[in-house]
Design a protein around this motif. Structure first.
Motif, mmCIF file in Angstrom:
data_model
loop_
_atom_site.group_PDB
_atom_site.id
_atom_site.type_symbol
_atom_site.label_atom_id
_atom_site.label_comp_id
_atom_site.label_asym_id
_atom_site.label_seq_id
_atom_site.Cartn_x
_atom_site.Cartn_y
_atom_site.Cartn_z
ATOM 1 N N VAL A 20 0.802 -1.230 -0.049
ATOM 2 C CA VAL A 20 -0.086 0.025 0.041
ATOM 3 C C VAL A 20 0.922 1.359 0.063
ATOM 4 C CG1 VAL A 20 -1.918 1.374 1.274
ATOM 5 C CG2 VAL A 20 -1.746 -1.411 1.163
ATOM 6 N N HIS A 21 0.761 2.206 -0.932
ATOM 7 C CA HIS A 21 1.633 3.254 -0.960
ATOM 8 C C HIS A 21 0.427 4.729 -0.847
ATOM 9 C CE1 HIS A 21 4.791 0.911 -2.489
ATOM 10 N NE2 HIS A 21 3.777 0.196 -3.407
ATOM 11 N N VAL A 22 1.077 5.530 -0.163
ATOM 12 C CA VAL A 22 0.229 6.813 0.009
ATOM 13 C C VAL A 22 1.194 8.051 -0.462
ATOM 14 C CG1 VAL A 22 -0.830 8.232 1.639
ATOM 15 C CG2 VAL A 22 -0.917 5.821 2.020
ATOM 16 N N VAL A 26 -9.469 7.473 8.840
ATOM 17 C CA VAL A 26 -10.321 7.469 10.396
ATOM 18 C C VAL A 26 -9.740 8.808 10.951
ATOM 19 C CG1 VAL A 26 -9.657 6.268 12.583
ATOM 20 C CG2 VAL A 26 -9.645 4.915 10.343
ATOM 21 N N SER A 27 -8.739 9.410 10.727
ATOM 22 C CA SER A 27 -8.339 10.792 11.479
ATOM 23 C C SER A 27 -9.194 11.931 10.901
ATOM 24 C CB SER A 27 -6.866 10.976 11.500
ATOM 25 O OG SER A 27 -6.472 11.062 10.125
ATOM 26 N N CYS A 28 -9.919 11.636 9.989
ATOM 27 C CA CYS A 28 -10.550 12.902 9.141
ATOM 28 C C CYS A 28 -11.917 13.355 10.035
ATOM 29 C CB CYS A 28 -10.803 12.690 7.859
ATOM 30 S SG CYS A 28 -9.618 12.392 6.805
ATOM 31 N N THR A 39 -1.886 10.962 10.423
ATOM 32 C CA THR A 39 -3.135 10.565 9.697
ATOM 33 C C THR A 39 -3.180 9.180 9.482
ATOM 34 O OG1 THR A 39 -2.601 12.765 8.330
ATOM 35 C CG2 THR A 39 -4.197 11.117 7.571
ATOM 36 N N LEU A 40 -4.371 8.874 9.687
ATOM 37 C CA LEU A 40 -4.627 7.406 9.995
ATOM 38 C C LEU A 40 -5.527 6.918 8.612
ATOM 39 C CD1 LEU A 40 -4.130 4.525 11.068
ATOM 40 C CD2 LEU A 40 -6.150 4.997 12.643
ATOM 41 N N LEU A 41 -5.195 5.949 7.725
ATOM 42 C CA LEU A 41 -5.804 5.708 6.565
ATOM 43 C C LEU A 41 -5.883 4.195 6.466
ATOM 44 C CD1 LEU A 41 -3.762 7.954 3.976
ATOM 45 C CD2 LEU A 41 -6.005 8.547 4.944
ATOM 46 N N TYR A 42 -6.885 3.488 5.684
ATOM 47 C CA TYR A 42 -7.127 2.299 5.543
ATOM 48 C C TYR A 42 -7.465 1.822 4.180
ATOM 49 C CZ TYR A 42 -11.962 3.240 5.960
ATOM 50 O OH TYR A 42 -13.349 3.792 5.994
ATOM 51 N N GLN A 95 -3.910 -0.834 7.524
ATOM 52 C CA GLN A 95 -4.024 0.541 8.077
ATOM 53 C C GLN A 95 -2.565 1.030 7.750
ATOM 54 O OE1 GLN A 95 -4.572 0.316 12.280
ATOM 55 N NE2 GLN A 95 -6.770 0.312 12.171
ATOM 56 N N ILE A 96 -2.820 2.419 7.344
ATOM 57 C CA ILE A 96 -1.843 3.135 7.208
ATOM 58 C C ILE A 96 -1.323 4.575 7.961
ATOM 59 C CG2 ILE A 96 -0.305 3.985 5.040
ATOM 60 C CD1 ILE A 96 -3.101 2.020 4.330
#
Length: 121
Positions: free
Chosen positions: A38-40, A69-71, A97-100, A115-116
């Motif tokens: 997973v790349h961001v 999630v952090s948004c 910042t927590l992404l998934y 989760q990223i």
């Protein structure tokens, strides 16, 4: 003559069982692989809100959900591709910042999830 009919029916039954055991499992949609890569990338950041691109390996899933999630409020979107752009991404108070990303199969069951955590610039 009766033995020939019984033998023929038994042979058809044996062939049907063989087909069910050998061929049908090959069509099982659960052969998808986990999300491994997973790349961001942060495309834009104005000090508060970011536009973030999330991409991942194609693992054979039917569709994917990616979100933040952090948004505030939490946000997510669904795609059949292996890339999604999220707008209005924000971080927690510490800047993380927590992404998934979640991969789903044809039966809407979760195959894999990742989760990223990133730091906005």
């Amino acid at each position: 003559m009766e033995n020939v009919g019984t033998s023929f029916r038994f042979s058809l039954f044996a062939i049907a069982i063989l087909i069910a055991v050998v061929i049908v499992p090959n069509f099982d949609p659960a052969h998808a692989q986990p999300l491994q890569e997973v790349h961001v990338g942060v495309l834009e950041f104005d000090g508060t809100f970011a536009i973030v691109e999330i991409s991942w390996n194609d693992n054979g899933a039917s569709y994917y959900e990616a979100g933040c999630v952090s948004c505030m409020p939490n946000l997510s979107d669904v795609t059949t591709e292996n890339l999604l752009i999220l707008n209005d991404v924000t971080s927690f108070a510490g800047g993380n910042t927590l992404l998934y990303v979640i991969a789903y199969d044809d039966a809407d069951e979760i195959i894999s999830a990742k989760q990223i955590m990133i730091q906005l610039p």
